[in-house]
Motif scaffolding. Structure first.
Motif, mmCIF file in Angstrom:
data_model
loop_
_atom_site.group_PDB
_atom_site.id
_atom_site.type_symbol
_atom_site.label_atom_id
_atom_site.label_comp_id
_atom_site.label_asym_id
_atom_site.label_seq_id
_atom_site.Cartn_x
_atom_site.Cartn_y
_atom_site.Cartn_z
ATOM 1 N N ARG A 67 -3.681 -18.968 -20.042
ATOM 2 C CA ARG A 67 -4.758 -18.938 -19.047
ATOM 3 C C ARG A 67 -4.658 -20.167 -18.158
ATOM 4 N N ASP A 68 -5.524 -20.247 -17.139
ATOM 5 C CA ASP A 68 -5.542 -21.430 -16.282
ATOM 6 C C ASP A 68 -5.817 -22.648 -17.162
ATOM 7 N N ALA A 69 -5.110 -23.718 -16.876
ATOM 8 C CA ALA A 69 -5.272 -24.989 -17.601
ATOM 9 C C ALA A 69 -4.792 -24.926 -19.062
ATOM 10 N N ASN A 123 7.348 -19.939 -15.337
ATOM 11 C CA ASN A 123 5.962 -20.401 -15.383
ATOM 12 C C ASN A 123 5.110 -19.210 -14.935
ATOM 13 N N ARG A 124 4.524 -18.498 -15.892
ATOM 14 C CA ARG A 124 4.077 -17.118 -15.760
ATOM 15 C C ARG A 124 5.339 -16.285 -15.621
ATOM 16 N N SER A 125 5.203 -14.962 -15.688
ATOM 17 C CA SER A 125 6.424 -14.165 -15.805
ATOM 18 C C SER A 125 6.140 -12.717 -15.426
ATOM 19 N N ALA A 197 -11.076 -19.615 -7.960
ATOM 20 C CA ALA A 197 -10.526 -18.470 -8.713
ATOM 21 C C ALA A 197 -10.411 -18.793 -10.207
ATOM 22 N N ASP A 198 -10.145 -20.078 -10.528
ATOM 23 C CA ASP A 198 -10.033 -20.445 -11.939
ATOM 24 C C ASP A 198 -11.335 -20.133 -12.678
ATOM 25 N N TYR A 199 -12.455 -20.498 -12.057
ATOM 26 C CA TYR A 199 -13.763 -20.232 -12.685
ATOM 27 C C TYR A 199 -14.070 -18.736 -12.687
HETATM 28 MG MG MG Z 1 -4.510 -21.414 -11.524
#
Ligand code: MG
Ligand code: AMP
Length: 281
Positions: A67-69, A123-125, A197-199
């Protein structure tokens, strides 16, 4: 403890994220306690990558999801610090560009796979196409449902061509994610990373969990295994991932290629004279 098997999602079994503790840190009390081990595995990773590069017979593809972070960038930093950047290619996968979106979903990923002797980090895929795409209904269900099979065929083809694949999910808790967002906001050097978008993704936490668990159940294979890495402690995440890569590369029993020249002959022709000259001095 064998980290490869400890964090592996056995092919065919379900990854139950709810039962995997993101705070796990094995026997280590703290970062400083783990530091000697972290450094030892970093050094080993550098040696093994050098060996793979020299051997020039196979390649390694590392896929990072989270996930983000969750720490994808931090993991890449750690792994890259250990290896020679000449032998490693990193590619980040964002919302597909117009050109990417007008091709099949694997097109952009295939272009970024490693050449012989090389290591590549995603980094993601291609898994985004069964994660974010599924959670947000970006394509109809009958389209994303077929993709697990496409992913498995793609990865099997890569493996048959001597590309070894290791896939890592960086497992953090919702509280840890929020804390990391907060730290980013408070740090002038990292503020730029934060987006609304992260939130906005946080309410979809459970939907992502479900999509991820499904992807892993369908796509953790002996030749392309998934690992769930406890990642609330950044240093433990780095240790676990570099250890798994080392354990895996060691199991390949790679060997330096034999020299293409006659070493004794070279020594005799070029180094004998040197010795004599220096002896004369
Ligand atoms: Mg992000
Ligand atoms: P970041 O990793 O923070 O730079 O964000 C990249 C964003 O691109 C994430 O929100 C991903 O979910 C999104 N993304 C990556 N691949 C895809 C894809 N195939 N379709 C839609 N969104 C994607």
């Amino acid at each position: 403890m064998d980290y490869f098997n400890k964090f592996l999602v056995e092919p065919g079994s379900k990854a139950d994220l709810g039962n995997i503790d993101p705070d796990f840190k094995d026997k280590h009390e703290s970062h400083s306690h783990a530091l000697p081990e972290i450094e030892a595995y970093s050094e080993k990773l550098g040696e093994l990558q050098h060996l793979m590069y020299a051997e020039n017979k196979r390649s390694l593809l590392i896929c990072l999801q989270g996930r983000d972070a969750a720490g994808k960038d931090g993991t890449i930093n750690h792994v890259l610090a250990a290896v020679n950047p000449q032998g490693c290619l990193v590619t980040g996968f964002k919302v597909p560009s117009k050109e990417e979106a007008s091709h099949d979903f694997l097109w952009r990923c295939h272009k970024a796979t490693p050449a012989k002797g090389q290591m590549a980090i995603f980094n993601r895929s291609h898994y985004e196409d069964v994660l974010v795409v599924r959670v947000h209904n970006l394509v109809p269900k009958n389209v994303w449902e077929r993709r697990y099979e496409h992913i498995n065929s793609f990865e099997k083809m890569l493996h048959d061509d001597d590309t070894h694949i290791l896939k890592f999910f960086l497992h953090i808790s919702p509280d840890e994610e929020l804390q990391r967002f907060k730290e980013r906001i408070d740090d002038p050097a990292r503020r730029w990373k934060i987006s609304e978008a992260d939130y906005a993704e946080r309410p979809y936490w459970d939907a992502y969990t479900e999509a991820f668990e499904d992807a892993v159940e369908k796509c953790s294979k002996k030749h392309a295994p998934w690992f769930v890495i406890p990642a609330n402690h950044k240093w433990f995440r780095n240790l676990a991932i570099s250890r798994i890569i080392c354990e895996y590369l060691e199991s390949l029993k790679m060997e330096y290629p034999a020299p293409t020249v006659d070493i004794d002959e070279i020594k005799k022709n070029y180094h004998q004279a040197e010795k004599t000259e220096s002896q004369l001095e």
